[in-house]
Design an enzyme around this catalytic site. Structure first.
Site, PDB file in Angstrom:
ATOM      1  N   ASP A  88     -50.560  50.705 116.025  1.00  0.00           N
ATOM      2  CA  ASP A  88     -50.480  51.651 117.144  1.00  0.00           C
ATOM      3  C   ASP A  88     -50.670  53.084 116.676  1.00  0.00           C
ATOM      4  O   ASP A  88     -50.504  53.407 115.499  1.00  0.00           O
ATOM      5  CB  ASP A  88     -49.143  51.517 117.880  1.00  0.00           C
ATOM      6  CG  ASP A  88     -47.943  51.923 117.031  1.00  0.00           C
ATOM      7  OD1 ASP A  88     -47.897  51.524 115.841  1.00  0.00           O
ATOM      8  OD2 ASP A  88     -47.043  52.623 117.544  1.00  0.00           O
ATOM      9  N   GLU A 183     -44.895  50.885 115.849  1.00  0.00           N
ATOM     10  CA  GLU A 183     -44.155  51.631 114.837  1.00  0.00           C
ATOM     11  C   GLU A 183     -43.870  53.054 115.290  1.00  0.00           C
ATOM     12  O   GLU A 183     -42.801  53.605 115.007  1.00  0.00           O
ATOM     13  CB  GLU A 183     -44.952  51.643 113.527  1.00  0.00           C
ATOM     14  CG  GLU A 183     -44.193  52.206 112.318  1.00  0.00           C
ATOM     15  CD  GLU A 183     -44.396  53.702 112.084  1.00  0.00           C
ATOM     16  OE1 GLU A 183     -43.797  54.240 111.140  1.00  0.00           O
ATOM     17  OE2 GLU A 183     -45.153  54.335 112.854  1.00  0.00           O
TER      18      GLU A 183
END
Length: 417
Positions: A88, A183
């Site tokens: 991400d 994350e």
């Protein structure tokens, strides 16, 4: 290195493929992954891993990619090691429509990003650019982040997998690959299957300057301060209304500068209000509390409580509640019990021809939580810089050094087994 890479590095081509896939995570979402589009990159990574020969590569229902590069060593039992990066990108800046630009043979000039000329990568403001003379710098075009955080790490691990499978002369034990979602919103390892991973040690590829390795992170708590005021009709409020909004404003105004992100550096912790919401009757302030010393987290929370109680002296009918939630802890507490994991990482960096530097990071990584979940996991440079913003950049040569470092780590664990 003492071998020739198969068909040269593939890290740059992989990186340029990955950054155009929008994988921005969403802190307001309750799903895992927080955005379904993260799986688009996960599927691409699985396809590439299968194509290169990692037969067990797969994407699970939660958006995690797992794969194994099987051992090719004989008569040795080598500890299983894992390399991890996150898919991400930060919610702080758009990751949609990324247009990467390769600035070849950088010579120290300021780089104007063409889609927004107000975005200028200035040599004077980015200290590590001085180490990039003659290198090839990759930026976005000025309207989005680049996504080097952490797609540089993804590309480095993927190229290293490719090289391991093409080079049977590189002896190694079983290598586990883990790519995580979310994350950037603090949920990167929420759904990791540790039994499936089955590794002894891990390395996240999610650091900044080439040569750096981080064995220490902040310890982190979140705090929610709930203020309950007294509401009344504003036309008849004299002596009655006690606005929770105004109380919140006074509390924030009294937070000390020398305990703020903008007033601290190096090993200093901070208290940071990240959002305020509410109305006259009730308001909430969300804080993040950070320090390298676990004991100081409670001290910082106590400071919030002390300021709040002092402010509420002027609002006797109002009250408050302070809720503290543990987020992650300093991975050094775990890594100090397994010194060879860090030692091997530093040696691998040196073998790649770099000056190895052991650092602390004013933040956290997936490795922070993985370390406390049974997988000691320091963080190695990926070459990413100015992350979470439109001036994010990485150099081709630093990513290549990341690939070399991974390969040397695989060899060192095999040699020492």
């Amino acid at each position: 290195m003492n071998f020739k890479l198969a068909e040269g590095f593939t890290v740059t081509e992989r990186f340029l493929r990955y950054v155009v896939v929008d994988t921005q995570s969403d802190p307001a979402s309750t799903t895992c992954p927080s955005t379904e589009k993260q799986k688009n990159l996960g599927r691409l990574l699985v396809e590439e891993l299968l194509a290169m020969g990692a037969t067990d590569a797969h994407l699970d229902e939660h958006g995690y990619v797992y794969a194994t590069i099987s051992s090719n060593t004989e008569k040795k039992t080598v500890p299983v090691i894992c390399f991890c990066s996150h898919m991400d990108t930060s919610p702080d800046c758009s990751g949609e429509g990324v247009k990467p630009i390769v600035h070849k043979n950088y010579q120290g000039q300021d780089l104007v990003l063409p889609d927004d000329p107000t975005q200028v990568l200035r040599f004077a403001y980015h200290p590590d650019l001085k180490n990039q003379i003659g290198n090839d710098i990759i930026t976005a075009s000025g309207t989005t982040l680049l996504g080097a955080d952490n797609k540089a790490g993804l590309a480095e691990i993927m190229d290293a997998c490719y090289q391991l499978l093409k080079h049977p002369e590189i002896k190694h034990g079983d290598i586990r690959i883990l790519f995580t979602p979310d994350e950037e919103i603090g949920r990167g390892v929420d759904k990791v299957d540790m039994q499936k991973l089955g590794a002894y040690a891990g390395y996240t590829m999610d650091g900044e300057s080439a040569g750096n390795m981080e064995n220490e992170t902040f310890s982190a708590d979140g705090a929610k301060l709930i203020i309950r005021g007294v509401s009344s009709h504003p036309g008849f409020a004299k002596g009655k209304m006690q606005s929770a909004i105004k109380i919140a404003g006074r509390i924030v105004a009294q937070l000390p500068y020398d305990l703020s992100p903008e007033g601290t550096e190096e090993m200093e912790g901070f208290v940071h209000p990240v959002s305020i919401s509410g109305h006259v009757e009730q308001a909430e302030i969300d804080f993040i509390i950070r320090d390298f010393d676990d004991a100081k987290l409670a001290e910082h929370a106590g400071m919030i409580r002390k300021i709040t109680e002092a402010v509420l002296v002027d609002y006797p009918e109002s009250s408050y509640e302070l809720l503290i939630k543990q987020q992650y802890r300093n991975m050094k507490n775990v890594l100090d019990q397994h010194p060879q994991i860090v030692e091997y990482g530093m040696e691998a960096i040196r073998r790649a021809g770099l000056d190895a530097k052991l650092c602390s990071i004013r933040g956290g990584t997936d490795g922070s939580r993985l370390s406390f979940m049974g997988l000691p996991c320091p963080n190695i440079f990926a070459g990413e810089h100015a992350f979470h913003g439109k001036q994010e950049w990485v150099s081709v040569q630093d990513m290549q050094k990341g690939v070399e470092t991974i390969l040397h780590l695989c060899m060192i664990w095999e040699e020492r087994a």
